[in-house]
Design a protein around this motif. Structure first.
Motif, PDB file in Angstrom:
ATOM      1  N   ASP A   1       0.828  -1.218   0.000  1.00  8.87           N
ATOM      2  CA  ASP A   1       0.000   0.000   0.000  1.00  8.87           C
ATOM      3  C   ASP A   1       0.857   1.261   0.000  1.00  8.87           C
ATOM      4  O   ASP A   1       0.383   2.341  -0.335  1.00  8.87           O
ATOM      5  N   VAL A   2       2.113   1.122   0.422  1.00  4.91           N
ATOM      6  CA  VAL A   2       3.003   2.281   0.355  1.00  4.91           C
ATOM      7  C   VAL A   2       4.167   1.982  -0.599  1.00  4.91           C
ATOM      8  O   VAL A   2       5.244   2.552  -0.485  1.00  4.91           O
ATOM      9  N   GLY A   3       3.919   1.064  -1.526  1.00  7.04           N
ATOM     10  CA  GLY A   3       4.907   0.810  -2.573  1.00  7.04           C
ATOM     11  C   GLY A   3       6.148   0.079  -2.101  1.00  7.04           C
ATOM     12  O   GLY A   3       7.212   0.207  -2.700  1.00  7.04           O
ATOM     13  N   CYS A   4       6.035  -0.671  -1.019  1.00  6.93           N
ATOM     14  CA  CYS A   4       7.213  -1.357  -0.494  1.00  6.93           C
ATOM     15  C   CYS A   4       7.029  -2.868  -0.471  1.00  6.93           C
ATOM     16  O   CYS A   4       5.904  -3.371  -0.403  1.00  6.93           O
ATOM     17  N   LEU A   5       8.142  -3.556  -0.504  1.00  2.00           N
ATOM     18  CA  LEU A   5       8.121  -4.994  -0.295  1.00  2.00           C
ATOM     19  C   LEU A   5       9.330  -5.353   0.555  1.00  2.00           C
ATOM     20  O   LEU A   5      10.411  -4.810   0.372  1.00  2.00           O
ATOM     21  N   VAL A   6       9.112  -6.254   1.489  1.00  2.00           N
ATOM     22  CA  VAL A   6      10.195  -6.668   2.375  1.00  2.00           C
ATOM     23  C   VAL A   6      10.360  -8.178   2.263  1.00  2.00           C
ATOM     24  O   VAL A   6       9.378  -8.913   2.301  1.00  2.00           O
ATOM     25  N   HIS A   7      11.579  -8.622   2.080  1.00  2.00           N
ATOM     26  CA  HIS A   7      11.852 -10.060   2.151  1.00  2.00           C
ATOM     27  C   HIS A   7      13.021 -10.276   3.094  1.00  2.00           C
ATOM     28  O   HIS A   7      13.904  -9.434   3.209  1.00  2.00           O
ATOM     29  N   ASN A   8      12.987 -11.428   3.716  1.00  2.00           N
ATOM     30  CA  ASN A   8      14.030 -11.756   4.664  1.00  2.00           C
ATOM     31  C   ASN A   8      15.262 -12.301   3.941  1.00  2.00           C
ATOM     32  O   ASN A   8      15.184 -12.736   2.791  1.00  2.00           O
ATOM     33  N   VAL A   9      16.381 -12.236   4.592  1.00  2.00           N
ATOM     34  CA  VAL A   9      17.659 -12.656   4.029  1.00  2.00           C
ATOM     35  C   VAL A   9      17.624 -14.101   3.521  1.00  2.00           C
ATOM     36  O   VAL A   9      18.028 -14.391   2.388  1.00  2.00           O
ATOM     37  N   GLY A  10      17.107 -14.979   4.367  1.00  2.50           N
ATOM     38  CA  GLY A  10      17.046 -16.385   4.004  1.00  2.50           C
ATOM     39  C   GLY A  10      16.184 -16.596   2.770  1.00  2.50           C
ATOM     40  O   GLY A  10      16.499 -17.411   1.887  1.00  2.50           O
ATOM     41  N   THR A  11      15.089 -15.855   2.690  1.00  3.52           N
ATOM     42  CA  THR A  11      14.200 -15.981   1.546  1.00  3.52           C
ATOM     43  C   THR A  11      14.909 -15.524   0.274  1.00  3.52           C
ATOM     44  O   THR A  11      14.772 -16.155  -0.780  1.00  3.52           O
ATOM     45  N   ALA A  12      15.668 -14.438   0.377  1.00  4.50           N
ATOM     46  CA  ALA A  12      16.369 -13.935  -0.809  1.00  4.50           C
ATOM     47  C   ALA A  12      17.355 -14.980  -1.327  1.00  4.50           C
ATOM     48  O   ALA A  12      17.455 -15.220  -2.531  1.00  4.50           O
ATOM     49  N   LYS A  13      18.052 -15.604  -0.398  1.00 11.76           N
ATOM     50  CA  LYS A  13      18.987 -16.659  -0.798  1.00 11.76           C
ATOM     51  C   LYS A  13      18.225 -17.806  -1.462  1.00 11.76           C
ATOM     52  O   LYS A  13      18.631 -18.330  -2.506  1.00 11.76           O
ATOM     53  N   ALA A  14      17.098 -18.181  -0.884  1.00  5.83           N
ATOM     54  CA  ALA A  14      16.311 -19.282  -1.441  1.00  5.83           C
ATOM     55  C   ALA A  14      15.743 -18.899  -2.803  1.00  5.83           C
ATOM     56  O   ALA A  14      15.619 -19.744  -3.695  1.00  5.83           O
ATOM     57  N   ILE A  15      15.413 -17.630  -2.973  1.00  3.55           N
ATOM     58  CA  ILE A  15      14.905 -17.174  -4.270  1.00  3.55           C
ATOM     59  C   ILE A  15      15.999 -17.306  -5.327  1.00  3.55           C
ATOM     60  O   ILE A  15      15.762 -17.763  -6.448  1.00  3.55           O
ATOM     61  N   PHE A  16      17.213 -16.956  -4.935  1.00  4.77           N
ATOM     62  CA  PHE A  16      18.323 -17.131  -5.880  1.00  4.77           C
ATOM     63  C   PHE A  16      18.458 -18.601  -6.272  1.00  4.77           C
ATOM     64  O   PHE A  16      18.550 -18.949  -7.442  1.00  4.77           O
ATOM     65  N   ASP A  17      18.448 -19.489  -5.278  1.00  3.50           N
ATOM     66  CA  ASP A  17      18.581 -20.922  -5.572  1.00  3.50           C
ATOM     67  C   ASP A  17      17.448 -21.408  -6.473  1.00  3.50           C
ATOM     68  O   ASP A  17      17.664 -22.189  -7.393  1.00  3.50           O
ATOM     69  N   ALA A  18      16.246 -20.940  -6.177  1.00  9.15           N
ATOM     70  CA  ALA A  18      15.081 -21.406  -6.917  1.00  9.15           C
ATOM     71  C   ALA A  18      15.157 -20.950  -8.369  1.00  9.15           C
ATOM     72  O   ALA A  18      14.928 -21.741  -9.293  1.00  9.15           O
ATOM     73  N   VAL A  19      15.490 -19.673  -8.580  1.00 11.64           N
ATOM     74  CA  VAL A  19      15.473 -19.140  -9.936  1.00 11.64           C
ATOM     75  C   VAL A  19      16.690 -19.620 -10.733  1.00 11.64           C
ATOM     76  O   VAL A  19      16.586 -19.976 -11.899  1.00 11.64           O
ATOM     77  N   SER A  20      17.842 -19.687 -10.086  1.00 12.09           N
ATOM     78  CA  SER A  20      19.046 -20.037 -10.843  1.00 12.09           C
ATOM     79  C   SER A  20      19.175 -21.539 -11.060  1.00 12.09           C
ATOM     80  O   SER A  20      19.730 -21.967 -12.048  1.00 12.09           O
ATOM     81  N   SER A  21      18.666 -22.350 -10.140  1.00 13.85           N
ATOM     82  CA  SER A  21      18.878 -23.799 -10.269  1.00 13.85           C
ATOM     83  C   SER A  21      17.593 -24.610 -10.159  1.00 13.85           C
ATOM     84  O   SER A  21      17.668 -25.827 -10.124  1.00 13.85           O
ATOM     85  N   LYS A  22      16.482 -23.954 -10.055  1.00 12.89           N
ATOM     86  CA  LYS A  22      15.210 -24.643  -9.784  1.00 12.89           C
ATOM     87  C   LYS A  22      15.306 -25.483  -8.520  1.00 12.89           C
ATOM     88  O   LYS A  22      14.663 -26.520  -8.386  1.00 12.89           O
ATOM     89  N   LYS A  23      16.144 -25.026  -7.607  1.00 11.58           N
ATOM     90  CA  LYS A  23      16.311 -25.807  -6.383  1.00 11.58           C
ATOM     91  C   LYS A  23      15.189 -25.481  -5.402  1.00 11.58           C
ATOM     92  O   LYS A  23      15.004 -24.328  -5.034  1.00 11.58           O
ATOM     93  N   PRO A  24      14.440 -26.481  -5.029  1.00  7.88           N
ATOM     94  CA  PRO A  24      13.353 -26.202  -4.071  1.00  7.88           C
ATOM     95  C   PRO A  24      13.896 -25.968  -2.661  1.00  7.88           C
ATOM     96  O   PRO A  24      15.057 -26.259  -2.379  1.00  7.88           O
ATOM     97  N   LEU A  25      13.031 -25.491  -1.822  1.00  6.37           N
ATOM     98  CA  LEU A  25      13.426 -25.187  -0.448  1.00  6.37           C
ATOM     99  C   LEU A  25      13.449 -26.482   0.356  1.00  6.37           C
ATOM    100  O   LEU A  25      12.425 -26.943   0.842  1.00  6.37           O
ATOM    101  N   ILE A  26      14.626 -27.069   0.463  1.00  4.54           N
ATOM    102  CA  ILE A  26      14.699 -28.343   1.185  1.00  4.54           C
ATOM    103  C   ILE A  26      15.537 -28.227   2.446  1.00  4.54           C
ATOM    104  O   ILE A  26      15.633 -29.160   3.227  1.00  4.54           O
ATOM    105  N   GLU A  27      16.185 -27.102   2.622  1.00  4.57           N
ATOM    106  CA  GLU A  27      16.993 -26.955   3.825  1.00  4.57           C
ATOM    107  C   GLU A  27      17.020 -25.492   4.222  1.00  4.57           C
ATOM    108  O   GLU A  27      16.678 -24.615   3.428  1.00  4.57           O
ATOM    109  N   ARG A  28      17.383 -25.227   5.466  1.00  4.86           N
ATOM    110  CA  ARG A  28      17.499 -23.850   5.904  1.00  4.86           C
ATOM    111  C   ARG A  28      18.471 -23.764   7.078  1.00  4.86           C
ATOM    112  O   ARG A  28      18.778 -24.770   7.705  1.00  4.86           O
ATOM    113  N   VAL A  29      18.907 -22.535   7.348  1.00  9.21           N
ATOM    114  CA  VAL A  29      19.799 -22.354   8.480  1.00  9.21           C
ATOM    115  C   VAL A  29      18.952 -22.121   9.728  1.00  9.21           C
ATOM    116  O   VAL A  29      18.031 -21.308   9.737  1.00  9.21           O
TER     117      VAL A  29
END
Ligand code: SF4
Ligand code: SF4
Lengths: 444, 363
Positions: free
Chosen positions: A262-290
């Motif tokens: 509503d104010v033009g912002c989006l927030v993502h957490n650090v872990g999510t950003a890393k997982a997004i990179f894995d997902a988009v670059s390698s189609k790697k699903p979220l199977i592990e986390r720190v």
């Protein structure tokens, strides 16, 4: 330089206990013999199992499929056999249908998963599809499906993306370690997000109790020639709460009852950003986390890279086991996490930490009457009157609590934290929210 | 192991402060002034303080025992009530005055409402109001001059030199009130054109006394002046207040607006030569204002919880205090103004509710 102080109103300064684990490099934990994959690890509709007992699965195979738009799939996190599909204790409460997979020890991966050099050229829709297929939900604890957040309606364009590296919950150090050890992956994730949204302003927000992470991020941003600003925020809980973070960085106020978009912002957490990179670059699903396994009750506090579905017990054993004086086990941070009655519950996508707390830390006491000291009012980042809302709820006066704005409460726990009378505000507010939404629904 | 795990709602950690800690913090903050009271007024002041505390604690324990409720005296709030009650009576009261005052404070002002946290008015002040209404002579006559000072705070050599001894056997605010009264009477007579040498002489003395009062800042500050046991030494009270502020047990909104309002209004209205001729410093330092502003108006239970509400509360206390001091029947108005404002707290809280974060103004 900014002249305005990067902060928000209210907040508290709990003892951090970050020193327990902040210097411990992320350790990879061997996959457990058994993983428990609940069909609900996110906000929204539960996923639907697509495997049957006896099926063989490989790491990354879908075991339950998203149902509806606000829902995400989950994947096998070990290779092996589906042993059972039945309700199991869930770290967020109650029992949830779960897929139990026995590890065959071969660690075989689904063949689809491979690094795609040209991922950056993909169009936004393909990127979003990969994010959905990877089963991503916010890894900071709120577990909102990531692809939904990345699909704002056309009339709510997003111009500002904030990477949430505040990690304002005491004890937790998983994001901190990730920022140090996977700096570039995270920033690649940020690039992907900003490309999907087509937004101009990127911020990487880190509390200034992690100066090494701030330095690492600044360095990497420069090297990668990214158009993003690394901001170092004063330490104050709940600095990482979306609305407070947006206020501190952009000075925009998300309307009550509204969303960051509503104010033009989006927030993502650090872990999510890393997982997004894995997902988009390698189609790697979220199977592990720190997961930060810590607390005064843990023998060897650690930051552990663990498979989703690993039972708490295994993780605790991996960290040297519990001390005798442990009285409480928490999924998440000490301010907003959820206390567990059993160690059979599995790590889920939103499990940022497992805390073993001792009496010393919990300072548990029975509540006293409210002495109207107003500390809760002074610290409430949402500007509510926690004492008054709690009083009304104790009298079952939900209507009045509703008028006082209990639905705007973000359950940050600051009020209960400072209360000398140990009023259990958050407990009451959660209860009142349920009651109010129930009666609102009944009326509609 | 597992059945030992505690399950309760978040948050799972908490600040160390407890009600008990806060109450004992207040007791510590009151100690300098208590010791000062004993130093200035002698052993009887000590007895008064001890009896008031004992009476408050025994009354509370007794009632709770009789009504089979949990005994709460360990929370320290009865001790605070006892000390504050003793602080608000003259040093020469008979022994039963603090005993009855504290018993009333607890038995009528606190327990019937549900105990700590539920009482609408400050129990100690209610106890004092009861004593004042029932035994006014004991509560308003001050005879003991403080060690090293005089009742009125006027320096002894001035008393002799100016022949003030006839009018200085009262506390500063008392002197102020009566002499200011004489001055206005004299002005009225002057206007009428009638000669009145006796009144003229009195007025000269009054003028003299009031200006001497204004020279007594140092005595007021250190406490070399008559008054209730705990209210006289601004210095010792401020030490305690600083401790409370440092511990964050009290905020500044109430005391500062309260004191500021008294200063402003008395500067405007409390002069003897028309508007803006008042002596705000004298007004702030004398009477129970410092005690009231830092230790009684800030009582958590009976003051607003909202930031704006606290400002209005302090302002209201200030206005009422000045009205009582200038036109009321008593020389001092701190206790009554706080009690009156206590009654407005629910309203203040309601109408000064902070705006929820992100809430757009609604019409
Ligand atoms: S912090 Fe606790 S005691 Fe103080 S006003 Fe709030 S609820 Fe009451
Ligand atoms: S009322 Fe809600 S938002 Fe405010 S401090 Fe308490 S938990 Fe946080």
């Amino acid at each position: 330089m900014r002249l305005k102080k990067l902060t928000f109103k209210g907040g508290v300064h709990p003892h951090e206990y970050k020193e327990l684990a902040e210097d411990k490099a992320i350790e990879v934990m061997p996959a457990p013999e058994l993983v428990i994959i609940p069909v609900q690890q996110h906000i929204g509709a539960p996923a639907e199992p697509v495997v049957a007992v006896g099926d063989e699965v490989k790491i990354g195979d879908v075991v339950c499929q998203a149902k509806g738009f606000v829902s995400v799939p989950s994947h096998a996190t070990v290779s092996g056999t589906v042993k059972a599909i039945d309700p199991r204790p869930h770290p967020v409460g109650g029992k949830v249908l779960s897929i139990i997979i026995e590890n065959d020890g071969k660690d075989e991966w689904s063949p689809d998963i491979a690094f795609d050099e040209n991922y950056a050229e993909l169009d936004a829709d393909e990127m979003k599809k990969r994010i959905l297929n990877a089963g991503l939900a916010g890894m900071g604890g709120a577990t909102f499906p990531s692809h939904v957040k990345l699909s704002p309606p056309a009339d709510k364009p997003i111009d500002t993306f904030i990477l949430n590296g505040a990690e304002c919950e005491p004890y937790l150090t998983a994001d901190h370690r990730l920022m140090l050890e996977k700096t570039r992956d995270i920033l690649e994730g940020v690039k992907i997000i900003m490309k999907i949204l087509g937004c101009k302003n990127g911020y990487i927000a880190i509390e200034n109790n992690k100066p090494d992470a701030v330095r690492a991020m600044r360095q990497a941003v420069k090297e990668m020639k990214m158009d993003a600003e690394v901001v170092s925020l004063p330490v104050k809980y709940p600095q990482g709460a979306e609305k407070q973070l947006i206020k501190a960085i952009t000075n925009r106020k998300v309307p009550a009852g509204g969303l960051p978009m509503d104010v033009g912002c989006l927030v993502h957490n650090v872990g999510t950003a890393k997982a997004i990179f894995d997902a988009v670059s390698s189609k790697k699903p979220l199977i592990e986390r720190v997961v930060t396994v810590t607390g005064l009750g843990i023998n060897e506090p650690k930051n552990v890279l663990a498979r989703i579905g690993t039972p708490f017990q295994n993780l605790i054993d991996f960290c040297g086991g519990l001390k005798e004086n442990t009285i409480k086990i928490v999924n998440g941070g000490p301010m907003m996490g959820i206390a567990q009655y059993t160690l059979e519950v599995p790590v889920i996508k939103g499990t940022s930490g497992i805390l073993a707390l001792t009496e010393k830390e919990t300072a548990l006491r029975d509540p006293d009457p409210c002495i109207r000291c107003a500390r809760c009012v002074d610290v409430c980042p949402m500007n509510l009157l926690p004492n008054e809302m709690a009083r009304q709820i104790e009298y079952d006066n939900f209507e009045e609590a509703h008028k006082l704005g209990v639905l705007d409460c973000i359950e940050c726990g600051s009020c209960s934290f400072v209360c000398p009378s140990r009023i259990r505000h958050v407990h009451l507010f959660k209860y009142a929210k349920l009651e109010i939404t129930k009666s609102l629904k009944a009326r509609a | 192991m597992e059945n030992r795990l505690l399950v309760s709602a978040s948050p799972h950690i908490a600040h160390k402060d407890s009600v008990q800690k806060i109450m004992f913090g207040v007791v510590i903050a009151l100690l300098p002034a208590a010791i000062g009271g004993v130093y200035f007024f002698g052993a009887q002041a000590a007895w008064t303080i001890v009896l008031a505390i004992l009476s408050a604690m025994i009354t509370e324990a007794l009632i709770e025992k009789l009504t089979k409720k949990p005994i709460t005296i360990a929370d320290g709030s009865a001790i605070v009530t006892g000390i504050l009650l003793a602080f608000n009576v003259p040093p020469e009261v008979p022994w039963w005055i603090p005993v009855i005052g504290s018993a009333f404070a607890i038995a009528i002002g606190k327990i019937p409402f549900g105990g700590l946290g539920y009482n609408p008015m400050n129990p100690a002040l209610l106890g004092r109001a009861f004593l004042l209404a029932s035994w006014p002579s004991h509560m308003t006559i001050f005879k003991v001059a403080p060690r090293g000072g005089s009742l009125s705070g006027i320096n002894p050599h001035a008393i002799v030199n100016y022949g003030l001894d006839a009018i200085t056997s009262a506390t500063p605010l008392n002197v102020f009130k009566t002499q200011r009264g004489i001055l206005s009477e004299w002005r009225d007579v002057l206007k009428s054109g009638i000669e009145n040498p006796v009144l003229q002489a009195k007025a000269n003395l009054a003028n003299n006394a009031i200006s001497q009062l204004s020279d007594s800042y140092a005595n007021l500050f250190w406490g070399k002046v008559g008054g209730c046991i705990g209210e006289t030494s601004v210095f010792l009270l401020l030490i305690g207040a600083l401790y409370l502020i440092y511990k964050r047990y009290i905020g500044l909104r109430i005391p500062l607006t309260y004191i500021g309002t008294v200063a402003l209004l008395t500067w405007i209205f409390a002069g003897t030569e028309g508007f803006f001729s008042g002596d705000p410093l004298f007004q702030v330092l004398s009477g129970g204002l410092i005690l009231g502003a830092f230790f009684m108006a800030t009582d958590m239970v009976t003051s607003p919880v909202t930031p704006k509400g606290r400002v209005w509360f302090g302002f209201g206390c200030g206005v009422i205090t000045v009205i009582i001091r200038l036109v009321g029947g008593y020389p001092e108005g701190v206790s009554y103004s706080i009690l009156l404002m206590n009654l407005t707290v629910p309203l203040l809280d309601r109408y000064t509710k902070p705006k929820t974060f992100g809430k757009v103004e609604q019409k």
